[in-house]
Design an enzyme around this catalytic site. Sequence first.
Site, short mmCIF file in Angstrom:
data_model
loop_
_atom_site.label_atom_id
_atom_site.label_comp_id
_atom_site.label_asym_id
_atom_site.label_seq_id
_atom_site.Cartn_x
_atom_site.Cartn_y
_atom_site.Cartn_z
N TRP A 138 -22.58 -73.26 55.53
CA TRP A 138 -22.58 -72.03 56.33
C TRP A 138 -23.65 -72.17 57.41
CZ3 TRP A 138 -25.87 -67.30 54.98
CH2 TRP A 138 -25.57 -66.23 55.83
N ASP A 219 -24.86 -69.89 46.02
CA ASP A 219 -24.49 -68.87 46.99
C ASP A 219 -23.03 -68.51 46.72
OD1 ASP A 219 -24.38 -67.13 49.07
OD2 ASP A 219 -24.67 -68.61 50.66
N LYS A 255 -17.18 -59.72 51.70
CA LYS A 255 -15.79 -60.17 51.84
C LYS A 255 -14.90 -59.56 50.76
CE LYS A 255 -18.12 -63.35 54.17
NZ LYS A 255 -18.14 -63.73 55.54
C1 LMR Z 1 -18.78 -66.64 58.53
O1 LMR Z 1 -19.20 -67.75 58.16
O2 LMR Z 1 -17.91 -66.51 59.38
C2 LMR Z 1 -19.32 -65.39 57.89
O3 LMR Z 1 -20.03 -65.72 56.73
C3 LMR Z 1 -20.05 -64.54 58.83
C4 LMR Z 1 -21.45 -65.01 59.12
O4 LMR Z 1 -22.37 -64.20 58.94
O5 LMR Z 1 -21.65 -66.16 59.50
#
Ligand code: LMR
Length: 408
Positions: A138, A219, A255
Amino acid sequence: MTADKMSQFAGIATIPGDPLFELVARYKADTFDKKVDLSIGAYRDDTGHPWVLPVVKKVDSLVSSDPTLDHEYLPITGLADFTAPAARLVLGKKSDVVKAGHVASVQTISGTGANHLGALFLARHHRSKVIYIPDPTWANHRAIFENVGLTVKTYPYFDKATRGLAFDDMLAALEQANDGDIILLHACAHNPTGVDPSQEQWTRIAEVVKRRNLFTFFDTAYQGFASGDLDRDAWAVQHFAQLGFEMMVCQSFSKNFGLYGQRTGALHVVMSDPAARTAVISQLAKLQRAEISNPPAYGARIVARVLNSESLFEEWVHDLNVMSSRIIAMRHALRDRLVQLGTPGTWDHIVNQIGMFSFTGLAPELVDRLVNEFHIYLSRNGRISMAGLNTHNVDYVAQCIDKVVRGN
Ligand code: LMR
């Protein structure tokens, strides 16, 4: 009029904005009628609009019409009616660690806040200041951990050739970590790849974690989205807990409840000795107080009502299935169209990957064309949010992917 005085901030450099949120802003400003948003990980219905889960709508009106409702502060560690069932949801209803008081739970500003609070606590109190994150991961992970002064290293995760898990390389990297180092694992529906270890692979990861005495930092932002089954999606977390590992679990309800803007989440610290719990909670509360005083109440109230009621829980599971099955249907729709068009390359990974995202393998230059020429917005690493696809735009998206792949 006097001339402007030089600001004391004049030396500060302007840096680029967050790529993902800039993409969202560009999409919103775009007036093209066939524009498609495959950027942020947020669920959309078949008309491309945000979806308020029916169970959330129902509970929302129950909460707001409750005559006893007020807007007082929550406790610093949050709403206990929320954090307790949230811990059971991820660690398992029958979890021994929850029952025996091995878990310290604090409500946080969603998953980002949980990652931050957990990282801040580790930066202050953990013997290793090194955290290993998957490559890729992420987009916000590195920033969150560097922000609190942890040293960020990566372990291989994605095998570009198979578009699956780089399992051997991942294990080899974890073997190299030092005693006590922190390892971040996505509990399910890995963002951005959509590739998860199998249960057998999780078992082998746990062996390395144990042998190398690593500290696990889970996570989990997509429980219920990977397999559609809440417990199956928490299998890795529950397996690690059963093995008696000390660990942290960062949990987001953005989500799976569609509560993105309500910032609803929790941090759970699992300890081998319940005697440590009071001290850990007190330190987490001190950190939280200095940063946010106390967490926001509204989303936590909604989630608490659902998790504490058998019938509302059933309704939530149904809503989750609506979302996860529509996403699966879109995976098949896109793959099938690309195959029908004879688009060069193989596309089965779109249906094999799970969760909200597909890591398409489209190169950054092809992504640029999709965004700039065809008004299809996706991350530059080739990640598409499958939730942005629907029966009305999937043909257009497949045709445009076909064009850029062929170089037409
Ligand atoms: C994403 O990866 O699109 C989501 O988790 C939103 C974010 O905060 O990055």
